[in-house]
Design an enzyme around this catalytic site. Sequence first.
Site, PDB file in Angstrom:
ATOM      1  N   HIS A   1       5.981  -8.022  13.273  1.00  0.00           N
ATOM      2  CA  HIS A   1       5.772  -9.480  13.203  1.00  0.00           C
ATOM      3  C   HIS A   1       6.432 -10.172  14.410  1.00  0.00           C
ATOM      4  O   HIS A   1       5.849 -11.074  15.000  1.00  0.00           O
ATOM      5  CB  HIS A   1       6.411 -10.064  11.930  1.00  0.00           C
ATOM      6  CG  HIS A   1       5.785  -9.612  10.640  1.00  0.00           C
ATOM      7  ND1 HIS A   1       6.510  -9.032   9.623  1.00  0.00           N
ATOM      8  CD2 HIS A   1       4.503  -9.673  10.193  1.00  0.00           C
ATOM      9  CE1 HIS A   1       5.702  -8.774   8.591  1.00  0.00           C
ATOM     10  NE2 HIS A   1       4.476  -9.141   8.924  1.00  0.00           N
TER      11      HIS A   1
ATOM     12  N   LYS B   1       2.637 -10.323  -5.061  1.00  0.00           N
ATOM     13  CA  LYS B   1       3.556  -9.217  -5.344  1.00  0.00           C
ATOM     14  C   LYS B   1       4.938  -9.830  -5.594  1.00  0.00           C
ATOM     15  O   LYS B   1       5.281 -10.798  -4.954  1.00  0.00           O
ATOM     16  CB  LYS B   1       3.625  -8.269  -4.142  1.00  0.00           C
ATOM     17  CG  LYS B   1       2.355  -8.254  -3.316  1.00  0.00           C
ATOM     18  CD  LYS B   1       2.608  -8.208  -1.812  1.00  0.00           C
ATOM     19  CE  LYS B   1       1.439  -8.772  -1.023  1.00  0.00           C
ATOM     20  NZ  LYS B   1       1.611  -8.848   0.415  1.00  0.00           N
TER      21      LYS B   1
ATOM     22  N   ARG C   1      -3.171  -4.328  13.082  1.00  0.00           N
ATOM     23  CA  ARG C   1      -2.512  -3.083  13.469  1.00  0.00           C
ATOM     24  C   ARG C   1      -3.492  -1.953  13.662  1.00  0.00           C
ATOM     25  O   ARG C   1      -3.348  -1.121  14.544  1.00  0.00           O
ATOM     26  CB  ARG C   1      -1.519  -2.652  12.378  1.00  0.00           C
ATOM     27  CG  ARG C   1      -0.279  -3.479  12.317  1.00  0.00           C
ATOM     28  CD  ARG C   1       0.415  -3.262  11.013  1.00  0.00           C
ATOM     29  NE  ARG C   1      -0.465  -3.611   9.907  1.00  0.00           N
ATOM     30  CZ  ARG C   1      -0.072  -3.734   8.652  1.00  0.00           C
ATOM     31  NH1 ARG C   1       1.169  -3.480   8.329  1.00  0.00           N
ATOM     32  NH2 ARG C   1      -0.931  -4.069   7.709  1.00  0.00           N
TER      33      ARG C   1
ATOM     34  N   SER D   1       5.694  -4.424   5.959  1.00  0.00           N
ATOM     35  CA  SER D   1       6.818  -4.842   5.105  1.00  0.00           C
ATOM     36  C   SER D   1       6.913  -3.939   3.880  1.00  0.00           C
ATOM     37  O   SER D   1       8.002  -3.587   3.434  1.00  0.00           O
ATOM     38  CB  SER D   1       6.648  -6.295   4.661  1.00  0.00           C
ATOM     39  OG  SER D   1       6.612  -7.150   5.765  1.00  0.00           O
TER      40      SER D   1
HETATM   41  O1  PNS Z   1       1.471 -11.146   5.048  1.00  0.00           O
HETATM   42  P1  PNS Z   1       0.278 -11.274   4.155  1.00  0.00           P
HETATM   43  O2  PNS Z   1       0.696 -11.101   2.714  1.00  0.00           O
HETATM   44  O3  PNS Z   1      -0.840 -10.363   4.556  1.00  0.00           O
HETATM   45  O4  PNS Z   1      -0.246 -12.797   4.338  1.00  0.00           O
HETATM   46  C1  PNS Z   1      -1.330 -13.278   3.598  1.00  0.00           C
HETATM   47  C2  PNS Z   1      -1.508 -14.803   3.752  1.00  0.00           C
HETATM   48  C3  PNS Z   1      -0.241 -15.540   3.412  1.00  0.00           C
HETATM   49  C4  PNS Z   1      -1.913 -15.114   5.183  1.00  0.00           C
HETATM   50  C5  PNS Z   1      -2.658 -15.207   2.795  1.00  0.00           C
HETATM   51  O5  PNS Z   1      -2.405 -14.694   1.514  1.00  0.00           O
HETATM   52  C6  PNS Z   1      -2.851 -16.710   2.690  1.00  0.00           C
HETATM   53  O6  PNS Z   1      -3.263 -17.366   3.624  1.00  0.00           O
HETATM   54  N1  PNS Z   1      -2.559 -17.274   1.490  1.00  0.00           N
HETATM   55  C7  PNS Z   1      -2.712 -18.680   1.227  1.00  0.00           C
HETATM   56  C8  PNS Z   1      -3.843 -18.940   0.236  1.00  0.00           C
HETATM   57  C9  PNS Z   1      -5.178 -19.142   0.932  1.00  0.00           C
HETATM   58  O7  PNS Z   1      -5.343 -19.964   1.790  1.00  0.00           O
HETATM   59  N2  PNS Z   1      -6.197 -18.344   0.498  1.00  0.00           N
HETATM   60  C10 PNS Z   1      -7.534 -18.480   1.017  1.00  0.00           C
HETATM   61  C11 PNS Z   1      -7.784 -17.626   2.242  1.00  0.00           C
HETATM   62  S1  PNS Z   1      -8.041 -15.954   1.808  1.00  0.00           S
END
Ligand code: PNS
Length: 167
Positions: free
Chosen positions: A19, A43, A92, A130
Site C-alpha cells: 500500500h 471482515k 498486484r 493484509s
Molecule cells: O482494501 P479493500 O478491502 O479491497 O477495499 C475495498 C473498498 C474499501 C475499496 C471497497 O469495499 C469500497 O469502496 N467500499 C465502499 C462501498 C462502495 O462504494 N461499494 C460500491 C462499489 S463496489
Amino acid sequence: MMGRLAIYPGSFDPITNGHVDIIERGLMVFDRIIVAVLENPKKDPLFTTKERMRMIQDIFAGQKEVEVRSFDGLLVDFARAQRTNIVVRGLRAISDFEYEFQMALMNRNLDPGIETFFMMPNVKYSFLSSNMVREVASLGGPVEGLVPEVVARKLRARVKIRKRAKT
Ligand code: PNS
C-alpha cells in the site's frame, strides 16, 4: 491546497508495504492523496478504524500531501464530498483484476464521472496482502519487510493480547 487530488480507498487492516508503495507511486502522478480508510469492513477487523488511521498517519507524518480520512457508505459519495473524481487502486496480479474491474465499473455506474486509476506495486510486493500479513503475524511468523515498522510493532502487540485472551 489546490492541485490534482486522488482518493486511495481500502480497508488497510493493516496497511502494508505494498500500500505504501502505491501511495508513493500515486504521488508521482497526483499532487495530493487522501487515504480513505473503510470504517466497517465486512471482515471482522484486527484493528479499529482509529488504529488503522493512526498507523498510516505515523508512516506519512510530515508529508502534507498525504491525508488520512475514514469513510463509510459509498465510495463515490465520499469522493464527491472531497471534490475529486479520481480513485487509485493497486493491482498486484491477474487474480486482483476481476474484483477490481467489477468495482471500477460499479463505481462508474453509480457516478459516470468517477475514474479509477490502477497502479502496479513493485513486484516484490505482488504476493503481499493484509490478510496474509495478519495470518503470518497471528501464527508467530516474522512480518519485517512486509509492513512498516510501526505496523510490525502494533501487530506483535495485538497478537500477544489475543493469545493471552485465549488462555
Ligand atoms: O482494501 P479493500 O478491502 O479491497 O477495499 C475495498 C473498498 C474499501 C475499496 C471497497 O469495499 C469500497 O469502496 N467500499 C465502499 C462501498 C462502495 O462504494 N461499494 C460500491 C462499489 S463496489
